[in-house]
Write a protein that holds these residues in place. Structure first.
Motif, PDB file in Angstrom:
ATOM      1  N   GLU A   1     -15.048  -5.469  98.164  1.00 16.72           N
ATOM      2  CA  GLU A   1     -15.182  -7.454  97.649  1.00 16.72           C
ATOM      3  C   GLU A   1     -15.624  -7.459  98.569  1.00 16.72           C
ATOM      4  OE1 GLU A   1     -13.183  -6.926  95.410  1.00 16.72           O
ATOM      5  OE2 GLU A   1     -13.685  -6.975  93.528  1.00 16.72           O
ATOM      6  N   ASN A   2     -14.020  -7.521  99.749  1.00 20.99           N
ATOM      7  CA  ASN A   2     -14.256  -7.581 101.500  1.00 20.99           C
ATOM      8  C   ASN A   2     -15.545  -7.276 102.244  1.00 20.99           C
ATOM      9  OD1 ASN A   2     -11.579  -8.446 100.993  1.00 20.99           O
ATOM     10  ND2 ASN A   2     -10.953  -7.243 102.007  1.00 20.99           N
ATOM     11  N   TRP A   3     -15.810  -5.944 101.875  1.00 24.37           N
ATOM     12  CA  TRP A   3     -16.824  -5.357 102.377  1.00 24.37           C
ATOM     13  C   TRP A   3     -17.884  -6.577 102.150  1.00 24.37           C
ATOM     14  CZ3 TRP A   3     -21.509  -2.840 100.449  1.00 24.37           C
ATOM     15  CH2 TRP A   3     -21.868  -2.601 102.030  1.00 24.37           C
ATOM     16  N   CYS A   4     -18.185  -6.784 100.750  1.00 18.01           N
ATOM     17  CA  CYS A   4     -19.385  -7.079 100.134  1.00 18.01           C
ATOM     18  C   CYS A   4     -18.985  -8.984 100.341  1.00 18.01           C
ATOM     19  CB  CYS A   4     -19.361  -7.458  98.794  1.00 18.01           C
ATOM     20  SG  CYS A   4     -19.641  -5.778  97.976  1.00 18.01           S
ATOM     21  N   GLN A   5     -18.419  -9.586 100.548  1.00 17.22           N
ATOM     22  CA  GLN A   5     -18.589 -10.625 101.681  1.00 17.22           C
ATOM     23  C   GLN A   5     -18.836 -10.693 103.236  1.00 17.22           C
ATOM     24  OE1 GLN A   5     -17.710 -13.396 100.382  1.00 17.22           O
ATOM     25  NE2 GLN A   5     -16.979 -12.863  97.762  1.00 17.22           N
ATOM     26  N   GLN A   6     -18.317  -9.747 103.374  1.00 15.95           N
ATOM     27  CA  GLN A   6     -18.415  -9.367 104.888  1.00 15.95           C
ATOM     28  C   GLN A   6     -19.790  -9.381 105.788  1.00 15.95           C
ATOM     29  OE1 GLN A   6     -15.745  -6.550 106.104  1.00 15.95           O
ATOM     30  NE2 GLN A   6     -13.834  -8.307 106.390  1.00 15.95           N
ATOM     31  N   LYS A   7     -20.595  -8.515 104.906  1.00 18.32           N
ATOM     32  CA  LYS A   7     -21.523  -7.707 104.525  1.00 18.32           C
ATOM     33  C   LYS A   7     -22.425  -8.269 103.476  1.00 18.32           C
ATOM     34  CE  LYS A   7     -20.083  -4.473 108.073  1.00 18.32           C
ATOM     35  NZ  LYS A   7     -20.192  -3.177 108.833  1.00 18.32           N
ATOM     36  N   SER A   8     -22.888  -9.465 103.661  1.00 15.34           N
ATOM     37  CA  SER A   8     -23.745  -9.834 102.346  1.00 15.34           C
ATOM     38  C   SER A   8     -25.115  -8.879 102.306  1.00 15.34           C
ATOM     39  CB  SER A   8     -23.701 -10.924 101.998  1.00 15.34           C
ATOM     40  OG  SER A   8     -23.727 -11.727 102.979  1.00 15.34           O
ATOM     41  N   LYS A   9     -25.783  -9.266 103.010  1.00 21.73           N
ATOM     42  CA  LYS A   9     -26.621  -9.234 103.241  1.00 21.73           C
ATOM     43  C   LYS A   9     -27.032  -6.970 102.977  1.00 21.73           C
ATOM     44  CE  LYS A   9     -28.871 -12.556 105.923  1.00 21.73           C
ATOM     45  NZ  LYS A   9     -30.168 -12.346 106.626  1.00 21.73           N
ATOM     46  N   ALA A  10     -26.065  -6.371 103.218  1.00 22.53           N
ATOM     47  CA  ALA A  10     -26.808  -4.920 103.650  1.00 22.53           C
ATOM     48  C   ALA A  10     -26.057  -4.607 101.521  1.00 22.53           C
ATOM     49  CB  ALA A  10     -25.666  -4.310 104.330  1.00 22.53           C
ATOM     50  N   ALA A  11     -25.078  -5.698 101.205  1.00 20.17           N
ATOM     51  CA  ALA A  11     -24.304  -5.695 100.000  1.00 20.17           C
ATOM     52  C   ALA A  11     -25.673  -5.503  99.239  1.00 20.17           C
ATOM     53  CB  ALA A  11     -23.021  -5.894  99.765  1.00 20.17           C
ATOM     54  N   ASN A  12     -26.521  -6.786  98.985  1.00 22.85           N
ATOM     55  CA  ASN A  12     -26.830  -7.538  98.388  1.00 22.85           C
ATOM     56  C   ASN A  12     -28.603  -6.345  98.791  1.00 22.85           C
ATOM     57  OD1 ASN A  12     -27.129  -9.604  97.201  1.00 22.85           O
ATOM     58  ND2 ASN A  12     -26.825 -10.331  98.634  1.00 22.85           N
ATOM     59  N   SER A  13     -28.616  -5.631  99.398  1.00 25.40           N
ATOM     60  CA  SER A  13     -29.688  -4.334  99.629  1.00 25.40           C
ATOM     61  C   SER A  13     -29.396  -3.428  98.581  1.00 25.40           C
ATOM     62  CB  SER A  13     -30.065  -4.600 101.475  1.00 25.40           C
ATOM     63  OG  SER A  13     -31.283  -6.112 101.894  1.00 25.40           O
ATOM     64  N   LEU A  14     -28.215  -2.930  99.179  1.00 26.76           N
ATOM     65  CA  LEU A  14     -28.242  -1.893  98.193  1.00 26.76           C
ATOM     66  C   LEU A  14     -27.702  -1.661  97.073  1.00 26.76           C
ATOM     67  CD1 LEU A  14     -26.932   1.120  98.696  1.00 26.76           C
ATOM     68  CD2 LEU A  14     -24.490   0.317  98.929  1.00 26.76           C
ATOM     69  N   GLY A  15     -27.476  -2.778  96.501  1.00 27.67           N
ATOM     70  CA  GLY A  15     -27.706  -3.475  95.400  1.00 27.67           C
ATOM     71  C   GLY A  15     -28.559  -3.425  94.372  1.00 27.67           C
ATOM     72  N   TYR A  16     -29.690  -3.945  94.768  1.00 25.11           N
ATOM     73  CA  TYR A  16     -31.223  -4.192  94.692  1.00 25.11           C
ATOM     74  C   TYR A  16     -31.678  -1.898  94.702  1.00 25.11           C
ATOM     75  CZ  TYR A  16     -31.824  -9.310  95.136  1.00 25.11           C
ATOM     76  OH  TYR A  16     -30.929 -10.728  95.122  1.00 25.11           O
ATOM     77  N   VAL A  17     -31.260  -1.666  95.680  1.00 26.86           N
ATOM     78  CA  VAL A  17     -31.762  -0.482  95.860  1.00 26.86           C
ATOM     79  C   VAL A  17     -31.182   0.757  94.726  1.00 26.86           C
ATOM     80  CG1 VAL A  17     -31.798   1.609  97.553  1.00 26.86           C
ATOM     81  CG2 VAL A  17     -31.990  -0.014  98.678  1.00 26.86           C
ATOM     82  N   LEU A  18     -29.922   0.331  94.644  1.00 30.81           N
ATOM     83  CA  LEU A  18     -29.318   0.508  93.377  1.00 30.81           C
ATOM     84  C   LEU A  18     -30.168   0.781  91.139  1.00 30.81           C
ATOM     85  CD1 LEU A  18     -25.297   1.129  94.353  1.00 30.81           C
ATOM     86  CD2 LEU A  18     -27.225   2.590  94.277  1.00 30.81           C
ATOM     87  N   LEU A  19     -30.513  -0.854  92.158  1.00 32.00           N
ATOM     88  CA  LEU A  19     -30.885  -0.892  90.502  1.00 32.00           C
ATOM     89  C   LEU A  19     -32.045  -0.256  90.591  1.00 32.00           C
ATOM     90  CD1 LEU A  19     -29.681  -5.028  90.000  1.00 32.00           C
ATOM     91  CD2 LEU A  19     -28.771  -2.836  88.491  1.00 32.00           C
ATOM     92  N   LEU A  20     -32.514  -0.691  91.574  1.00 27.20           N
ATOM     93  CA  LEU A  20     -34.355   0.341  91.423  1.00 27.20           C
ATOM     94  C   LEU A  20     -34.491   1.415  91.058  1.00 27.20           C
ATOM     95  CD1 LEU A  20     -37.590  -0.688  91.993  1.00 27.20           C
ATOM     96  CD2 LEU A  20     -36.724   0.171  94.473  1.00 27.20           C
TER      97      LEU A  20
END
Length: 110
Positions: A32-51
Motif C-alpha cells: 500500500e505504501n508503494w501504491c500511495q507513493q507511485k499511484s500512476k505506476a500502480a494503476n498502470s500495473l493493475g490495468y495490465v494485470l487485469l487485462l
C-alpha cells in the motif's frame, strides 16, 4: 490456470484499490505504501494485470464465456476486497492459505 486468473485479478484490482485517495487504506500488505507513493505506476500495473487475466480467461474458455466468467470473477473479487479491507481481514495470513486451498482444489479436480 483458474488459480492464476484469480491471483492476477485480485492483484490487479487491489493495486487499483490501494491507490485511492478517498479513503485511508491501512498498511497490512506493505504494498500500500508503494501504491500511495507511485499511484500512476500502480494503476498502470493493475490495468495490465487485469487485462492479462482477461486474456487468459478468454484463452481458457473462449470469447463469449471467457468475458462473462472474467466479469463474474472481477465482480466477486471487487466485492470481497471492498467488504473485507475495512475490516482488516486482507493480510498475508489470510491470502496465502486461501490461494493454497484454491490451488489444491484445482489440482484435485483435474
Amino acid at each position: 490456470m483458474i488459480t492464476l486468473i484469480l491471483i492476477l485479478s485480485f492483484t490487479g484490482f487491489y493495486l487499483g484499490y490501494a491507490t485511492t485517495k478517498r479513503q485511508k487504506v491501512p498498511v497490512h500488505l506493505y504494498i500500500e505504501n508503494w501504491c500511495q507513493q507511485k499511484s500512476k505506476a500502480a494503476n498502470s500495473l493493475g490495468y495490465v494485470l487485469l487485462l492479462f487475466a482477461c486474456s487468459l480467461t478468454i484463452y481458457q474458455f473462449g470469447w463469449g464465456s471467457g468475458i462473462f466468467i472474467f466479469t463474474i470473477i472481477l465482480m466477486t473479487i471487487a466485492s470481497l476486497v471492498i467488504l473485507l479491507q475495512p475490516l482488516h481481514l486482507i493480510t498475508y495470513k489470510t491470502i496465502l492459505p486461501t490461494i493454497l486451498i484454491l490451488f489444491l482444489m484445482e489440482l484435485s479436480i483435474l
